[in-house]
Scaffold this active site. Structure first.
Site, PDB file in Angstrom:
ATOM      1  CE1 TYR A  55      52.484 -27.300 -65.481  1.00 28.78           C
ATOM      2  CE2 TYR A  55      50.656 -28.237 -66.430  1.00 28.78           C
ATOM      3  CZ  TYR A  55      51.581 -27.394 -66.026  1.00 28.78           C
ATOM      4  OH  TYR A  55      50.884 -26.049 -67.061  1.00 28.78           O
TER       5      TYR A  55
ATOM      6  N   GLY B 264      59.360 -16.491 -63.955  1.00 28.30           N
ATOM      7  CA  GLY B 264      59.364 -17.188 -65.353  1.00 28.30           C
ATOM      8  C   GLY B 264      59.014 -16.051 -66.753  1.00 28.30           C
TER       9      GLY B 264
ATOM     10  NE  ARG C 193      61.908 -20.358 -72.393  1.00 27.49           N
ATOM     11  CZ  ARG C 193      61.050 -21.198 -72.749  1.00 27.49           C
ATOM     12  NH1 ARG C 193      60.089 -21.358 -73.174  1.00 27.49           N
ATOM     13  NH2 ARG C 193      61.574 -21.715 -71.962  1.00 27.49           N
TER      14      ARG C 193
ATOM     15  CB  SER D 262      47.363 -25.623 -65.524  1.00 27.29           C
ATOM     16  OG  SER D 262      46.651 -26.379 -66.585  1.00 27.29           O
TER      17      SER D 262
ATOM     18  CB  ALA E 258      52.521 -28.739 -59.324  1.00 33.82           C
ATOM     19  CE  LYS E 259      51.083 -24.720 -63.754  1.00 35.56           C
ATOM     20  NZ  LYS E 259      51.798 -23.477 -62.764  1.00 35.56           N
TER      21      LYS E 259
ATOM     22  CG  ASP F 187      65.364 -22.700 -58.908  1.00 37.48           C
ATOM     23  OD1 ASP F 187      64.389 -22.207 -59.147  1.00 37.48           O
ATOM     24  OD2 ASP F 187      66.909 -23.350 -59.673  1.00 37.48           O
ATOM     25  CB  VAL F 188      61.065 -19.261 -58.227  1.00 32.58           C
ATOM     26  CG1 VAL F 188      60.885 -18.339 -58.953  1.00 32.58           C
ATOM     27  CG2 VAL F 188      60.752 -20.311 -58.894  1.00 32.58           C
TER      28      VAL F 188
END
Ligand code: NAP
Length: 250
Positions: free
Chosen positions: A151, A10, A13, A139, A154-155, A60-61
């Site tokens: 999210y 990723g 950017r 995160s 996942a984090k 794509d990971v």
């Protein structure tokens, strides 16, 4: 220092681009991996024009075959990867009752399945070299955040993943650590501002008012932490989660 190859996912950017540039400045050959190979050009050009070595890789990971091909390409064209930064990420925010199964699956697939596939593909190069540095992006949302049940799960998962990697791979000279950023100025947070109907400049001021160091984070703040974890000298630091959030988090 031994010339080593790093993969940053990723990194077209945002935080990934800053990490890729920083690792190149630190002396690594850097594979700039993102969904679209052509989107990697700006990061690769910036590294090369600063005198570093970089390779653009499209993958794509969350796609097992694409990951295998990408890691093989890096090993052949740049060198055996012994540093991996699992940074690729997406948001699909919504309150639980409005969240679709697709929004749940997409977020799990990019963050968790992606980090798993990348790490599994790269670990054999690390074990062969008896050396490796894995850095995973978590995160502050891992601690819970309204509208981010996918999210934040996942984090938080990235933190458990990191600690287990540290336990399994330590004896092979491989460390694994996680960085948990707070509010960082990137396209991702600009999209969050847009989603809640806020002007990004106003949104940044609002966020900064809640941050002890009184400013939003920049991608370079995260790159600095990644540079430390990726360094040879950080070999006795493993299984840690570093909150880089301008203040304490727990
Ligand atoms: P960003 O600006 O949106 O950049 C993310 C990059 O990941 C994009 O280039 C994106 O490609 C790429 N990507 C998405 N899905 C991918 C996939 N399946 N395979 C390969 N590449 C993929 O995000 P960012 O703000 O720099 O965030 C980087 C990481 O830090 C993420 O893991 C994020 O969750 C985490 N983080 C960010 C913040 C923050 O405040 N910004 C805070 C905490 C944690 P496309 O452009 O093609 O979509």
């Amino acid at each position: 220092m031994t010339q080593r190859t790093a993969i940053v996912t990723g990194s077209a950017r945002g935080i990934g681009a800053a990490v890729a540039k920083r690792l190149a400045a630190d002396g690594f050959q850097v594979a700039v991996l993102d969904l679209d190979e052509s989107a990697c050009a700006a990061t690769v050009d910036a590294i090369k024009s600063a005198g570093g070595q970089a390779l653009a890789v499209g993958a794509d990971v969350s796609d097992e075959a694409a990951v295998a091909a990408a890691v093989e390409k890096v090993a052949t064209e740049l060198g055996a990867p012994t540093v991996l930064v699992n940074n690729a990420g997406i948001l699909r925010d919504n309150l639980l009752f409005k969240m679709s199964v697709d929004d749940w699956d997409m977020v799990m697939n990019v963050h968790l399945r992606g980090a798993f596939l990348m790490t599994r593909a790269v670990q054999k190069y690390m074990v062969d070299a008896a050396y490796g540095r894995i850095v995973n992006l978590s995160s502050t949302s891992a601690l819970g955040n309204r509208g981010q049940v996918n999210y934040s799960a996942a984090k938080a998962g990235m933190q458990g993943f990191t600690k287990t990697l540290a336990i399994e791979l330590g004896k092979f000279g491989v460390t694994a650590n996680a960085i948990a950023p707070g509010f960082i100025v990137t396209d991702m947070t600009a999209a969050t501002a847009a989603r809640v109907g806020a002007d990004f400049e106003d949104f940044k001021k609002l966020m900064a008012a809640q941050i002890p160091v009184a400013r939003p984070g920049q991608p370079e703040d995260i790159a600095h932490a990644a540079s430390f974890f990726a360094s040879e000298a950080a070999g006795f630091v493993s299984g840690q989660v570093l909150y880089v959030a301008g203040g304490p988090k727990d």
